[in-house]
Design a protein around this motif. Sequence first.
Motif, PDB file in Angstrom:
ATOM      1  N   LYS A 233       0.845  -1.200   0.000  1.00  0.00           N
ATOM      2  CA  LYS A 233       0.000   0.000   0.000  1.00  0.00           C
ATOM      3  C   LYS A 233       0.871   1.237   0.000  1.00  0.00           C
ATOM      4  CE  LYS A 233      -4.602  -0.942   1.698  1.00  0.00           C
ATOM      5  NZ  LYS A 233      -5.394  -1.153   2.899  1.00  0.00           N
ATOM      6  N   LYS A 234       1.890   1.209   0.868  1.00  0.00           N
ATOM      7  CA  LYS A 234       2.798   2.358   0.936  1.00  0.00           C
ATOM      8  C   LYS A 234       3.546   2.523  -0.374  1.00  0.00           C
ATOM      9  CE  LYS A 234       3.437   3.838   5.351  1.00  0.00           C
ATOM     10  NZ  LYS A 234       4.252   4.398   6.379  1.00  0.00           N
ATOM     11  N   ILE A 235       4.053   1.397  -0.866  1.00  0.00           N
ATOM     12  CA  ILE A 235       4.838   1.452  -2.098  1.00  0.00           C
ATOM     13  C   ILE A 235       4.005   2.056  -3.222  1.00  0.00           C
ATOM     14  CG2 ILE A 235       5.813  -0.002  -3.934  1.00  0.00           C
ATOM     15  CD1 ILE A 235       7.000  -1.759  -1.741  1.00  0.00           C
ATOM     16  N   SER A 236       2.733   1.674  -3.274  1.00  0.00           N
ATOM     17  CA  SER A 236       1.935   2.175  -4.388  1.00  0.00           C
ATOM     18  C   SER A 236       1.728   3.682  -4.252  1.00  0.00           C
ATOM     19  CB  SER A 236       0.626   1.403  -4.512  1.00  0.00           C
ATOM     20  OG  SER A 236      -0.430   2.099  -3.955  1.00  0.00           O
ATOM     21  N   LYS A 237       1.671   4.175  -3.011  1.00  0.00           N
ATOM     22  CA  LYS A 237       1.571   5.635  -2.818  1.00  0.00           C
ATOM     23  C   LYS A 237       2.855   6.338  -3.232  1.00  0.00           C
ATOM     24  CE  LYS A 237      -1.847   6.189   0.770  1.00  0.00           C
ATOM     25  NZ  LYS A 237      -1.824   5.639   2.116  1.00  0.00           N
ATOM     26  N   VAL A 238       3.970   5.799  -2.765  1.00  0.00           N
ATOM     27  CA  VAL A 238       5.260   6.405  -3.117  1.00  0.00           C
ATOM     28  C   VAL A 238       5.468   6.344  -4.624  1.00  0.00           C
ATOM     29  CG1 VAL A 238       7.759   6.251  -2.798  1.00  0.00           C
ATOM     30  CG2 VAL A 238       6.234   5.801  -0.891  1.00  0.00           C
ATOM     31  N   TYR A 239       4.994   5.263  -5.205  1.00  0.00           N
ATOM     32  CA  TYR A 239       5.136   5.085  -6.642  1.00  0.00           C
ATOM     33  C   TYR A 239       4.371   6.168  -7.402  1.00  0.00           C
ATOM     34  CZ  TYR A 239       5.217   2.838 -11.197  1.00  0.00           C
ATOM     35  OH  TYR A 239       5.412   2.582 -12.516  1.00  0.00           O
TER      36      TYR A 239
ATOM     37  N   VAL B 276       3.816   9.203  -6.371  1.00  0.00           N
ATOM     38  CA  VAL B 276       4.625  10.424  -6.279  1.00  0.00           C
ATOM     39  C   VAL B 276       5.751  10.375  -7.302  1.00  0.00           C
ATOM     40  CG1 VAL B 276       6.139  11.781  -4.794  1.00  0.00           C
ATOM     41  CG2 VAL B 276       4.119  10.668  -3.834  1.00  0.00           C
ATOM     42  N   TYR B 277       6.384   9.207  -7.350  1.00  0.00           N
ATOM     43  CA  TYR B 277       7.494   9.023  -8.277  1.00  0.00           C
ATOM     44  C   TYR B 277       7.042   9.263  -9.717  1.00  0.00           C
ATOM     45  CZ  TYR B 277      10.898   6.333 -11.015  1.00  0.00           C
ATOM     46  OH  TYR B 277      11.807   5.925 -11.955  1.00  0.00           O
ATOM     47  N   GLN B 278       5.887   8.707 -10.047  1.00  0.00           N
ATOM     48  CA  GLN B 278       5.389   8.883 -11.416  1.00  0.00           C
ATOM     49  C   GLN B 278       5.052  10.331 -11.712  1.00  0.00           C
ATOM     50  OE1 GLN B 278       2.301   5.888 -12.114  1.00  0.00           O
ATOM     51  NE2 GLN B 278       3.718   5.147 -13.650  1.00  0.00           N
TER      52      GLN B 278
ATOM     53  N   GLY C 215      17.433  20.538 -14.281  1.00  0.00           N
ATOM     54  CA  GLY C 215      18.246  19.949 -13.230  1.00  0.00           C
ATOM     55  C   GLY C 215      17.465  19.787 -11.941  1.00  0.00           C
ATOM     56  N   LYS C 216      16.657  20.778 -11.635  1.00  0.00           N
ATOM     57  CA  LYS C 216      15.882  20.712 -10.408  1.00  0.00           C
ATOM     58  C   LYS C 216      14.844  19.577 -10.497  1.00  0.00           C
ATOM     59  CE  LYS C 216      12.786  23.259  -7.513  1.00  0.00           C
ATOM     60  NZ  LYS C 216      11.739  22.256  -7.771  1.00  0.00           N
ATOM     61  N   ASN C 217      14.136  19.539 -11.625  1.00  0.00           N
ATOM     62  CA  ASN C 217      13.156  18.459 -11.818  1.00  0.00           C
ATOM     63  C   ASN C 217      13.820  17.095 -11.819  1.00  0.00           C
ATOM     64  OD1 ASN C 217      11.240  20.450 -14.160  1.00  0.00           O
ATOM     65  ND2 ASN C 217      11.048  20.229 -11.957  1.00  0.00           N
ATOM     66  N   ASN C 218      14.996  17.060 -12.441  1.00  0.00           N
ATOM     67  CA  ASN C 218      15.745  15.816 -12.538  1.00  0.00           C
ATOM     68  C   ASN C 218      16.099  15.324 -11.132  1.00  0.00           C
ATOM     69  OD1 ASN C 218      17.013  13.719 -13.795  1.00  0.00           O
ATOM     70  ND2 ASN C 218      18.785  14.895 -14.514  1.00  0.00           N
ATOM     71  N   ARG C 219      16.505  16.276 -10.281  1.00  0.00           N
ATOM     72  CA  ARG C 219      16.883  15.934  -8.922  1.00  0.00           C
ATOM     73  C   ARG C 219      15.657  15.493  -8.111  1.00  0.00           C
ATOM     74  NH1 ARG C 219      21.118  15.666  -5.785  1.00  0.00           N
ATOM     75  NH2 ARG C 219      22.549  15.799  -7.500  1.00  0.00           N
ATOM     76  N   ASP C 220      14.527  16.154  -8.343  1.00  0.00           N
ATOM     77  CA  ASP C 220      13.289  15.760  -7.659  1.00  0.00           C
ATOM     78  C   ASP C 220      12.933  14.314  -7.981  1.00  0.00           C
ATOM     79  OD1 ASP C 220      12.994  18.174  -6.511  1.00  0.00           O
ATOM     80  OD2 ASP C 220      11.394  18.887  -7.831  1.00  0.00           O
ATOM     81  N   ARG C 221      13.083  14.012  -9.245  1.00  0.00           N
ATOM     82  CA  ARG C 221      12.771  12.658  -9.679  1.00  0.00           C
ATOM     83  C   ARG C 221      13.750  11.666  -9.047  1.00  0.00           C
ATOM     84  NH1 ARG C 221      14.730   9.117 -12.069  1.00  0.00           N
ATOM     85  NH2 ARG C 221      13.693   7.450 -13.212  1.00  0.00           N
ATOM     86  N   TYR C 222      15.010  12.081  -8.982  1.00  0.00           N
ATOM     87  CA  TYR C 222      16.054  11.280  -8.361  1.00  0.00           C
ATOM     88  C   TYR C 222      15.689  10.974  -6.904  1.00  0.00           C
ATOM     89  CZ  TYR C 222      20.713  10.704  -6.142  1.00  0.00           C
ATOM     90  OH  TYR C 222      21.784  10.282  -5.407  1.00  0.00           O
ATOM     91  N   THR C 223      15.285  12.033  -6.190  1.00  0.00           N
ATOM     92  CA  THR C 223      14.938  11.848  -4.778  1.00  0.00           C
ATOM     93  C   THR C 223      13.732  10.915  -4.640  1.00  0.00           C
ATOM     94  OG1 THR C 223      15.543  14.166  -4.596  1.00  0.00           O
ATOM     95  CG2 THR C 223      14.617  13.134  -2.642  1.00  0.00           C
ATOM     96  N   ALA C 224      12.735  11.130  -5.495  1.00  0.00           N
ATOM     97  CA  ALA C 224      11.549  10.262  -5.435  1.00  0.00           C
ATOM     98  C   ALA C 224      11.929   8.824  -5.769  1.00  0.00           C
ATOM     99  CB  ALA C 224      10.479  10.768  -6.395  1.00  0.00           C
TER     100      ALA C 224
ATOM    101  N   LEU D  47      14.810   7.393  -5.232  1.00  0.00           N
ATOM    102  CA  LEU D  47      15.505   6.804  -4.088  1.00  0.00           C
ATOM    103  C   LEU D  47      14.521   6.410  -2.999  1.00  0.00           C
ATOM    104  CD1 LEU D  47      18.787   8.835  -3.573  1.00  0.00           C
ATOM    105  CD2 LEU D  47      18.452   6.595  -4.603  1.00  0.00           C
ATOM    106  N   LYS D  48      13.490   7.231  -2.848  1.00  0.00           N
ATOM    107  CA  LYS D  48      12.514   6.947  -1.798  1.00  0.00           C
ATOM    108  C   LYS D  48      11.755   5.652  -2.122  1.00  0.00           C
ATOM    109  CE  LYS D  48       9.160   9.218   1.064  1.00  0.00           C
ATOM    110  NZ  LYS D  48       8.033  10.124   1.085  1.00  0.00           N
ATOM    111  N   LEU D  49      11.379   5.536  -3.375  1.00  0.00           N
ATOM    112  CA  LEU D  49      10.688   4.322  -3.812  1.00  0.00           C
ATOM    113  C   LEU D  49      11.585   3.111  -3.596  1.00  0.00           C
ATOM    114  CD1 LEU D  49       8.294   2.996  -5.249  1.00  0.00           C
ATOM    115  CD2 LEU D  49       9.442   3.449  -7.413  1.00  0.00           C
TER     116      LEU D  49
END
Lengths: 613, 604
Positions: free
Chosen positions: B197-203, B205-207, B241-250, B252-254
Amino acid sequence: MSTNYFEEEEFTTTFNGQTFLRLVKELKPVWFYLAGILISIGFTSVFDSLFTYLNKLLVDDGILAGDPSQIRLNLIRYGVLALLQAVFVFAFIVLAGIVGEKVQLSLRQRLFSHLQKLSLSYYSVTPVGWIMSRVTSDVNRVANLLTWGVIDVSWGILNIIAATIFMLIINWRMALVVVFSIPILIVVAIKFRTSILKQYRQVRKQNSVITGQYNEMITGVRVIKALGREQGSLQEFRKESLTMYNSSYRAAVLSALFLPTIQLISSFILAGVVYYAGWQFDNLPGGITIGSIQAFMNYVTFMMWPIFDMARIFAEMQLAVASGERIFSLLDSVPAVQDADTAYDPGSIKGDIIFDNVTFWYDDDEEKLPVLKHFSLQVKQGETIALVGPTGGGKTTTVNLLARFYEPKEGEIRINGKNYRDYTLHGIHSRLGIVLQTPHLFSGTIMENIRYGRLDATDDEIIDAAKLAGAHQFISDLPKQYEEEVGEGGNLLSVGQKQLLSLARAILADPEIFIMDEATSSVDTMTEALIQKGMDRLLQSCTSFVIAHRLSTIKSADRILVIEDGQIQEMGTHAELIRKNGKYYQLYTKQFRQEKEAAYNLLTDDVTPVAAD
Amino acid sequence: MLAANYKEKQFDLAKVLGNKKLPAIIAMVKSYGWKYLGASIAVGISALGSTAQFFLLQYFIDDYLSARTATVGLLPIALSFVLLTLIRGIGSFFSGKWTVEISEGLTKRLRDFLFDHLQHLPYAYHNETDTGELIQRVTSDVDALRLFLGNNVIDIARTLILFIVNFIAIGLLNWRLAGLSIIAIPVVILVSIFFFKKISKVYEVYQEKEATLSTTLQENLAGVRVVKAFSREEYEIDKFGKNNRDRYTAGLKLNRMHAFFWPVSDIICSIQIVAGFYIGGMMALNGTITIGSYLAYTGMIFWIIFPMRNLGRLIVDMSRGFVSFERVRDILKVAREPLEQGDYMPEQIEGKVAFQNITFSYEDGHHVLEDITFEAKAGHSIALIGSTGSGKTTLVNLLPRFFEYTNGSITLDGVDLNRYPRSFLRKNIGIVEQEPFLFSRSIRDNIRYGVSRDVTEEEMIEAAKAAAIHDVILTFPHGYDTLVGERGVTLSGGQKQRVAIARTLLKNPKILIMDDSTSSVDTETEADIREALNHLMKTRTTFIIAHRIQSIINADLILVLDKQRIVQSGTHEELVQQEGLYREIFNIQTKIEDDLKKEIDSVN
């Protein structure tokens, strides 16, 4: 460049070692994490084999020897190892995540930065979708190979090695039987995987065909209804959806065969082990223990999984390397327009502009048909030039060359007496103001979009620019005013509003040369007047080139050029050209009628310009 | 074996959809009931085959090696392992085969049905619905349904069957051992559901971050001229770069979610396994179970526990499937346009059309036409003129019954229009739009698109010639086989219009609706199109949506529309005599010419 070049997911059939090496080099900055991954993987796979061995000890030394302390001892070992393994599993998943994300981060950033350097000529021949796939899916695939590919392969290899060592320790003769059969499994598995992968690519292709059909049906539904083609189009769709069914079926059935086939092959090995072990047990007393037999059977059974994984990686590697090739081809492409080594920032690009015998053709035109032919023109500082003429005549090319999006193939363009190639691109571009026919805005607020013209502008300066452009009024009527989001590509605003914003943006930039491509689509009279006002502000202060569609703009220009077939056909003021009674006269009268009809808004609902690009 | 053999089962999906979700889903998959059963049985056979190997192992260890009471030899025992693997393989193959037959069969049926359904939905529906949204539903949501109704269902069945079979198998060895071996299972399931359930939520965000990154990239590429014109390359690189980093952080969280889930579930499973081994080992030591039983047990326990780890994922996936089902059902619920409804289908129609007090309003009560009355004689041309929003287009849309009028009556050849089936009307009415839609196929196919019968090459070329497009087509690289659109030639507005005229000529309808706009066309081609149009109008009742006075001067009847009503009607000669809107329009046209003359004179 052939059209094939842009076909999605085209396989390179040969494995490119050079690309592969270059891909591996991508791992250099993250070698530390990679080392961590390999260590964790090493422990994980050795532990996997140890578990089986501990179980053997438990059976032989504990149960069979009747020693409960051995049972406990080995289970404690088992438990401790399991805990440790969990830590290593955690470590390699985390590290793999870091490596994968870092590789993607860096590749994407480099691709994007490089894209910013590439010239318009690159963009005119490369579809946006193609570039998007390079930056998104290709990068993904490469990162996947470099992380999970590495993990699966090293896990697989280590697993097989560790199992082999334990088998050799337990009973080397039997171990050899198993070891020699491994290559068979690997070859069969890779063959299988490759064909499964091919099938799934087929499925994906067919899937986009299906989506295309839906799309066409929905957008063309009026025609289908009007022509009563429902039956026919359903028949066509059924054909495609049946192809989809068939290829999905083949792919799935092939997958369903894969596991049983591998299992069947390894069951022969298993049978061999059982037979040989039984024979040893019968004929060589003390030659083999029950625990050993069980351990062997376990090793043989579980050896399948690493082989499974490795086969997948080998099959996908080819694809990933092809992805890498495309990524590098983008990174290696050289911008067509670049600064010369000696280029300098002129400080200002005010001054006369001279097109001296300029000839130009687009690079993707194999016949090199010139779009501009021996085009010469002298423009005085501060003049306003209106460009008119039919589509494809060369108007857009003229301003593209002026903006140095492209450079002349022959002849030269001089700004303030110097060939503009002597200047840096930044030196020219930062002093240009451009308003495009279809104004392009970026997602974000109105404020951010205007600020694009000058990044250090204060809010007040932005509002001033908006006022000058005539955009302030409509912005003030919006609920959040300057903080209103414009939506993706600005699509929450009307065309007229977008145009006003792009004017404000250009005014804020305070350019020295102003280029405008007037919109062909209609805007209401109010907006039209506002746009005119905003334009006038820029036309006064700059040397201006306007691809003009509206009579008022055309008439107020200092000079009008009728451009056709890459050459200036007529040139002069409005009055001069009307008197000439030539091409301009015709264009003008036609436009006059249409514009007036539209102004009375009785018969038609859109203005059509003199010529639309 | 690899050749698919799809059997068509006709099925009205819209009918089975009641109001409740679950019964609707069951109704939808009902005809696949036997396949579901077959696949489940195959899964069972596969599980039995695999578990039987453990019993074989037990027999081999206990009876053959230890007790030496085995009645069969070593070779048959060894070969039995192969045999059982074969049985297991056959089971798993057929479960795979039948699963794909279910999932792909259901999907094909659903795709076909949706396709047909969408093209039968009323014109008004398509007017209001966003294309992207529809596409999303018929592709992604259908795909989610495919996974849900095929793979997920079978996967859950597999997990349960594996559990039952192995639980009973351990029970046969020793029931107490079986009971003690499943203590951790509820924990595994709960942990798995919790994490997924958590993973699907984090996922999600990642998407989102990934989508933002794509948008930034896409906007940058589309706006490359703006970027360059303002010399904003650095700025864009920073933004990306900022968006790229946001995606990177998301990302990593996933990844971290997975990094926790797998070891944690590993530990829980290991605890159960170690405990099981201990209990089993002691039992074997005490002689409660044999050594062979213990070894069989150590194999079986894995099959009970590990599949349970996936239950969480399956359950989360299934909840997604339900959402997709609802989204697809929304489309299926919309009623189709009954194409064949109607009882009057003459051999041939004359083309006499009469409107009597016609009123039309949209469902929201917004009036578009009021009290429209006129008569069009067969073969006449009727021009409609009026400003945007005066109702011209709606009026002609009533003829092919794209819209249903609210009040009044329309007759065709004296018979009420509603008695003609829509399909019949559309067969007899041709439409040439201002911006005709062509399909991305060859020009030949486009011209022949309107007729279902076979068309000879000569007929088609004749139509193209009459539409003044034949010569243009011959200049294309592949002539009539040239593809239209992205993959072939891009046709100009005027060329498209002429292809559409050829298409209509071939269809040869008795009534013609034409949007007469030649404004997007160069002067040279205007004459060609006019000629083509005149050709087309011969012998047909023609309704022209007019944009210019010149094109309606010869019309047999001109209807002047203003504010949803006909304010004037008659021929050009009659109307210019009258005071009214038409004369105003006509005067403006004259005035424009005067203005132009003055303009030009002023210059001279």
